[in-house]
Design a protein around this motif. Sequence first.
Motif, short mmCIF file in Angstrom:
data_model
loop_
_atom_site.label_atom_id
_atom_site.label_comp_id
_atom_site.label_asym_id
_atom_site.label_seq_id
_atom_site.Cartn_x
_atom_site.Cartn_y
_atom_site.Cartn_z
N ASP A 1 14.26 -12.24 -107.01
CA ASP A 1 14.19 -10.78 -106.98
C ASP A 1 12.74 -10.37 -107.20
O ASP A 1 11.87 -11.20 -107.46
CB ASP A 1 15.10 -10.19 -108.08
N THR A 2 12.47 -9.08 -107.10
CA THR A 2 11.15 -8.55 -107.42
C THR A 2 10.99 -8.44 -108.93
O THR A 2 11.98 -8.56 -109.68
CB THR A 2 10.95 -7.17 -106.78
N ASP A 3 9.78 -8.18 -109.40
CA ASP A 3 9.58 -8.10 -110.84
C ASP A 3 10.31 -6.91 -111.46
O ASP A 3 10.66 -6.94 -112.64
CB ASP A 3 8.08 -8.05 -111.18
N ASP A 4 10.54 -5.85 -110.66
CA ASP A 4 11.31 -4.70 -111.18
C ASP A 4 12.77 -4.73 -110.72
O ASP A 4 13.47 -3.72 -110.77
CB ASP A 4 10.65 -3.38 -110.78
N LEU A 5 13.21 -5.91 -110.26
CA LEU A 5 14.62 -6.17 -109.93
C LEU A 5 15.18 -5.19 -108.89
O LEU A 5 16.29 -4.68 -109.02
CB LEU A 5 15.47 -6.11 -111.21
N ARG A 6 14.43 -4.99 -107.83
CA ARG A 6 14.87 -4.03 -106.81
C ARG A 6 16.14 -4.47 -106.08
O ARG A 6 16.96 -3.64 -105.71
CB ARG A 6 13.74 -3.80 -105.80
N LEU A 7 16.28 -5.77 -105.87
CA LEU A 7 17.50 -6.22 -105.19
C LEU A 7 18.72 -5.88 -106.04
O LEU A 7 19.71 -5.33 -105.54
CB LEU A 7 17.45 -7.73 -104.92
N ALA A 8 18.65 -6.22 -107.31
CA ALA A 8 19.78 -5.93 -108.20
C ALA A 8 20.05 -4.43 -108.27
O ALA A 8 21.20 -4.01 -108.36
CB ALA A 8 19.49 -6.48 -109.60
N ARG A 9 19.00 -3.64 -108.21
CA ARG A 9 19.18 -2.18 -108.31
C ARG A 9 19.90 -1.61 -107.10
O ARG A 9 20.44 -0.51 -107.15
CB ARG A 9 17.81 -1.52 -108.49
N TRP A 10 19.92 -2.37 -106.01
CA TRP A 10 20.65 -1.95 -104.81
C TRP A 10 21.95 -2.72 -104.63
O TRP A 10 22.61 -2.60 -103.59
CB TRP A 10 19.77 -2.11 -103.57
N GLY A 11 22.32 -3.55 -105.61
CA GLY A 11 23.54 -4.33 -105.48
C GLY A 11 23.41 -5.48 -104.50
O GLY A 11 24.38 -5.90 -103.86
N VAL A 12 22.18 -6.00 -104.37
CA VAL A 12 21.88 -7.09 -103.44
C VAL A 12 21.50 -8.33 -104.24
O VAL A 12 20.94 -8.21 -105.34
CB VAL A 12 20.71 -6.70 -102.50
N SER A 13 21.77 -9.50 -103.73
CA SER A 13 21.31 -10.72 -104.38
C SER A 13 20.80 -11.70 -103.33
O SER A 13 21.28 -11.72 -102.19
CB SER A 13 22.42 -11.37 -105.22
N MET A 14 19.82 -12.49 -103.75
CA MET A 14 19.32 -13.60 -102.93
C MET A 14 19.32 -14.83 -103.83
O MET A 14 18.68 -14.84 -104.88
CB MET A 14 17.90 -13.33 -102.43
N ARG A 15 20.06 -15.84 -103.41
CA ARG A 15 20.17 -17.02 -104.26
C ARG A 15 19.89 -18.29 -103.45
O ARG A 15 20.07 -18.33 -102.24
CB ARG A 15 21.57 -17.11 -104.86
N GLN A 16 19.46 -19.30 -104.19
CA GLN A 16 19.35 -20.65 -103.65
C GLN A 16 20.25 -21.55 -104.46
O GLN A 16 20.17 -21.59 -105.70
CB GLN A 16 17.91 -21.17 -103.73
N ARG A 17 21.15 -22.24 -103.77
CA ARG A 17 22.02 -23.21 -104.43
C ARG A 17 21.64 -24.60 -103.98
O ARG A 17 21.48 -24.85 -102.77
CB ARG A 17 23.49 -22.93 -104.10
N LEU A 18 21.49 -25.48 -104.94
CA LEU A 18 21.05 -26.83 -104.65
C LEU A 18 21.99 -27.48 -103.62
O LEU A 18 23.20 -27.57 -103.83
CB LEU A 18 21.04 -27.66 -105.95
N GLY A 19 21.42 -27.86 -102.49
CA GLY A 19 22.18 -28.52 -101.44
C GLY A 19 22.97 -27.58 -100.55
O GLY A 19 23.65 -28.04 -99.63
N GLN A 20 22.91 -26.26 -100.80
CA GLN A 20 23.70 -25.31 -100.01
C GLN A 20 22.85 -24.25 -99.32
O GLN A 20 23.38 -23.33 -98.73
CB GLN A 20 24.74 -24.63 -100.91
N GLY A 21 21.53 -24.37 -99.40
CA GLY A 21 20.66 -23.42 -98.73
C GLY A 21 20.53 -22.10 -99.48
O GLY A 21 20.75 -22.02 -100.70
N TRP A 22 20.20 -21.06 -98.73
CA TRP A 22 19.94 -19.73 -99.28
C TRP A 22 21.00 -18.75 -98.81
O TRP A 22 21.42 -18.79 -97.66
CB TRP A 22 18.57 -19.22 -98.83
N THR A 23 21.41 -17.86 -99.70
CA THR A 23 22.42 -16.85 -99.36
C THR A 23 21.95 -15.48 -99.82
O THR A 23 21.49 -15.32 -100.95
CB THR A 23 23.77 -17.18 -100.04
N VAL A 24 22.08 -14.52 -98.91
CA VAL A 24 21.82 -13.12 -99.24
C VAL A 24 23.15 -12.39 -99.21
O VAL A 24 23.90 -12.48 -98.22
CB VAL A 24 20.85 -12.46 -98.23
#
Length: 512
Positions: free
Chosen positions: A60-83
Amino acid sequence: MGSPAGSGVSRDYDAPMTGPERELKLKVDASFAMPALDGLADGVVPIPWSPEDVWTVYFDTDDLRLARWGVSMRQRLGQGWTVKLPAEVEDDVLVRPEVTFLASGRRPPPPAVDLVRAFSRGKELAPRASLRTTRRRTELRDAAGRLVADVFEDDVTVREGRRVATEFREVEVEVGEATPSELLDTLVLRLADAGASTADPTPKYERALGSRGPVAEVAIPELGLDATAGDVVRRSIAASVTRLVVHDPIVRLDTDPEGVHQARVATRRLRSDLRTFRTLVDADATARLRQELRWIAGLLGFVRDGDVLLERMRRRSGELPEGLARGAAEVLATLETDRDVAHARLLTAIRDRRYLELLDRLVAEANDPSLLPEAGRLAVVVVPDLVLRPWTSLEKAARRLGKKPSDAELHDLRIRTKRLRYAAEAAIPLYGDEASALARSAADLQTILGDLNDAVVARSWLREWAGQDRSEEGVAAARELARRERETARRKRARWRARWERLTAEELRAWM
């Protein structure tokens, strides 16, 4: 070039659209034990998996903009990236689009960064939460072996470096659109009997943030009888800015034409509201904003008009005699190319810093509009006159029309009707059913005039297309399609006056 709506894959992003994800989250405590899941429904069999550890890092950004919009970006080991994009809650079920990028590396892949650009707006994305989840999964499959639901029991540990920041447990039930509602009801009751409590739509990322969990970057305020005119302005702007930002990723993915449609509506409504509320808003302070809205609305309009015309011709082509099928395919091929060219131009624009600066200004204006002193007066005193103005403009234009108004005159009438509708909708939080009735009646007239305009535009395009160097089959198909559009326009012309007369009913404006 984007893939066709509903295809499930965006070629520009080279990422599968695995959503919308549909899940029900339940609260559980440390003493919860998963009950037996057999006998939930005839033929449904539980298939447990071995427990697994899942490592997840959220960016996320330092001011957590993704979370503030109900969005997430994650990386899971062995499973790639998910938005995961902003969610809706339907009967306690969390429904949210999910896009997976099969990429490795410690930095988010550029397509994932681009997908969330309207939320981050150029700020750097870095790790903000690290989770270790011990997951126990149970599949529920029907007698034919089809997966009808997934049940996950997750023990989550949130880490800050080597320190454990917090721990929590939750149960997730993932369902599909075809999951029988009776099965879900029975499953939830079984889990509740075992100690699971109320549904909790809070995503893992937000729970992991704990006290750092942010408030929405743009909030749409509720209006009471003590609301000021400025509160109405703030609510209207905030609602449209939210609509634009939330649909931005759908525009980029190009998997659903509704993304472009809603983004265009947002920009048009913003421009209309700034016009309606011009006595309440500093014109000098918003001049640049209005100019930039016109720019992006135009680009969205080219794509949306292409979507509308293409869908219309696809439907019309299916009604043609079989002998005109090849010619109709030639017409459609041109429309598809033109539409994709327009979308490519739009993508170029929304990847430019100019667009991000526009979004920054819109967010700022939504939270702190450039209001004039008049905006401090009570809304119930000021707003009726503001709605009356577009009504008066519309009425004067309608009265000037002769017995056979031109297509251009009726198109202008449609634009004025839309302004009235938007103004009336802005008043609904204050005047409820009274303002809603006026808005609905205006929408009815807008619809019939819009259908007429679509037919006129389609006929004009077809005639121009047929006048160029085309095959005989193509010209024949285009001429037949144009003939049908002419008949449609004639029928719509015969109906608009009746809807106009309904809109003139005095009881619709008694509250103004």
